[in-house]
Design an enzyme around this catalytic site. Sequence first.
Site, PDB file in Angstrom:
ATOM      1  N   LYS A  53      36.658  33.558  46.199  1.00 34.71           N
ATOM      2  CA  LYS A  53      35.682  33.043  45.519  1.00 34.71           C
ATOM      3  C   LYS A  53      35.837  31.403  46.605  1.00 34.71           C
ATOM      4  O   LYS A  53      35.208  30.948  47.300  1.00 34.71           O
ATOM      5  CB  LYS A  53      35.926  32.688  44.211  1.00 34.71           C
ATOM      6  CG  LYS A  53      35.171  33.531  43.319  1.00 34.71           C
ATOM      7  CD  LYS A  53      35.753  33.465  42.496  1.00 34.71           C
ATOM      8  CE  LYS A  53      35.400  35.398  41.540  1.00 34.71           C
ATOM      9  NZ  LYS A  53      35.992  34.827  39.871  1.00 34.71           N
ATOM     10  N   GLN A  97      38.035  32.274  35.019  1.00 37.21           N
ATOM     11  CA  GLN A  97      38.584  33.990  34.982  1.00 37.21           C
ATOM     12  C   GLN A  97      39.052  34.323  33.762  1.00 37.21           C
ATOM     13  O   GLN A  97      40.311  33.744  33.237  1.00 37.21           O
ATOM     14  CB  GLN A  97      39.667  33.370  36.420  1.00 37.21           C
ATOM     15  CG  GLN A  97      39.986  35.241  37.389  1.00 37.21           C
ATOM     16  CD  GLN A  97      38.941  35.587  38.150  1.00 37.21           C
ATOM     17  OE1 GLN A  97      38.093  34.504  38.650  1.00 37.21           O
ATOM     18  NE2 GLN A  97      38.062  36.592  37.728  1.00 37.21           N
ATOM     19  N   ASP A 120      29.453  31.731  35.902  1.00 37.28           N
ATOM     20  CA  ASP A 120      29.757  32.823  35.621  1.00 37.28           C
ATOM     21  C   ASP A 120      28.850  33.489  34.753  1.00 37.28           C
ATOM     22  O   ASP A 120      28.587  34.849  34.602  1.00 37.28           O
ATOM     23  CB  ASP A 120      30.969  33.567  34.311  1.00 37.28           C
ATOM     24  CG  ASP A 120      31.660  33.681  35.336  1.00 37.28           C
ATOM     25  OD1 ASP A 120      31.418  34.210  36.434  1.00 37.28           O
ATOM     26  OD2 ASP A 120      32.895  33.256  35.155  1.00 37.28           O
TER      27      ASP A 120
HETATM   28  N1  GUN Z   1      36.362  38.564  35.948  1.00 36.16           N
HETATM   29  C1  GUN Z   1      35.904  39.905  36.058  1.00 36.16           C
HETATM   30  N2  GUN Z   1      35.232  39.278  36.748  1.00 36.16           N
HETATM   31  C2  GUN Z   1      35.219  38.319  36.732  1.00 36.16           C
HETATM   32  C3  GUN Z   1      33.781  37.186  36.576  1.00 36.16           C
HETATM   33  O1  GUN Z   1      33.245  38.242  37.127  1.00 36.16           O
HETATM   34  N3  GUN Z   1      33.920  36.189  36.258  1.00 36.16           N
HETATM   35  C4  GUN Z   1      35.398  35.287  35.684  1.00 36.16           C
HETATM   36  N4  GUN Z   1      34.928  33.891  34.875  1.00 36.16           N
HETATM   37  N5  GUN Z   1      36.534  36.574  35.353  1.00 36.16           N
HETATM   38  C5  GUN Z   1      36.480  37.876  35.607  1.00 36.16           C
END
Ligand code: GUN
Length: 295
Positions: A53, A97, A120
Site C-alpha cells: 500500500k 489494518q 476502506d
Molecule cells: N485486512 C485484509 N484485507 C483488508 C482490507 O481491505 N483493509 C484492511 N484495513 N484490513 C484488511
Amino acid sequence: MAAKIISGRELSAQVVEELRERVARLKEKGITPGLAMVRVGDDPASISYMKQKSKTAAAVGVYSETIVFPEDTPEETLLAKIEELNHDPKFHGILVQLPLPKHIDERKVIEAIDPVKDVDCFHPVNVGKLLIGEPYLLPCTPHGVWQMLLRSGYSPEGKHVVICGRSNINGKPLFAILIQKKAGANATVTVCHSRTPDLARFTRQADILVVAIGRPRAITADMVREGTVVIDVGVNRVPDPTKKSGFRLVGDTDFEALSEKVEAITPVPGGVGPMTVAMLMWNTVVAAEFQAGPA
Ligand code: GUN
C-alpha cells in the site's frame, strides 16, 4: 482452450496512471492527498499488505504514513489515535489494518473512523450508503473486482454473477455493487456461502464466478463450465519447502485446472490483490477531492 488471464498487475498500473493525473490536479490546488495507515502488532501478512500500500501510494503521489502500535496496545490508545487522525487535515484517508488483536473490538475501531475518511469503506454509514444506491466510496476489494471485469471487457451488465462468500469485506458489498441500477452494474447476483448445499449446482450456472471463501483451491474444474469468467479473491498461504519463505500463495480456485477450461481467470498472486491496493488509492483521491470542496 487456454483461458485468458486477467492481469491485476496490468490493470492496476492503468488505474495508477489515471490517479496520478487526478493527484496532479489536486496538487495544483495545493492539496496532497494523505493516507494514514494504522497497524497493531506484527502479523506478517498485514506487514506485507501495508508495504504494498505504501509503495502504490508513492507511485500515485499520495502522501502516506504507517503508524505501528505494539500487539498489547490498549483499545483506548488506538481509539485516541483515530480521533487525532480524524482531525488531522494532512490525512484525507484513514485505514486500520485488520485483523486486530483479540482484546480490541474491531467494530468499535471501525466506527471511530470519520466516515468521510473511511477509505476502506467499512463504516456502517458508508456500507449503508452503498446499499441504498448512493455510495460515497466503494470498498476496495469488491470495487477492484468490478473494475477488473469492466476493464477486461467482461461487463457484468445483464449477466448472472455467482458470488461464493458472504463476508462484510467481500461478498456482501460486491453483491451491493453489482446489483446497482447503473451502467456497468445491473447484474443478476446469486450469493452462496458455507451453508449452501450443493455449491457446484450454483457455480455451474455462473456467467461470472467470484470466489472469496478463504479455502485454498476449493473450486475445482468440475464445478465450472466453459465460457465462465472467474475472479479469484482468495489469498491463501500453503506450505512450500522449495520457497525461501516456506510458503506460497494460492487462490480459492484450482487455477491450473480452471485455466484449461474457462473463458478467463485471474491469477493469484497478481490478480485481485494489486487491484485492491489501487482502489484504496482511488478512495484516498476521492476522499481528498471531497474534502477539498467544490472546484
Ligand atoms: N485486512 C485484509 N484485507 C483488508 C482490507 O481491505 N483493509 C484492511 N484495513 N484490513 C484488511
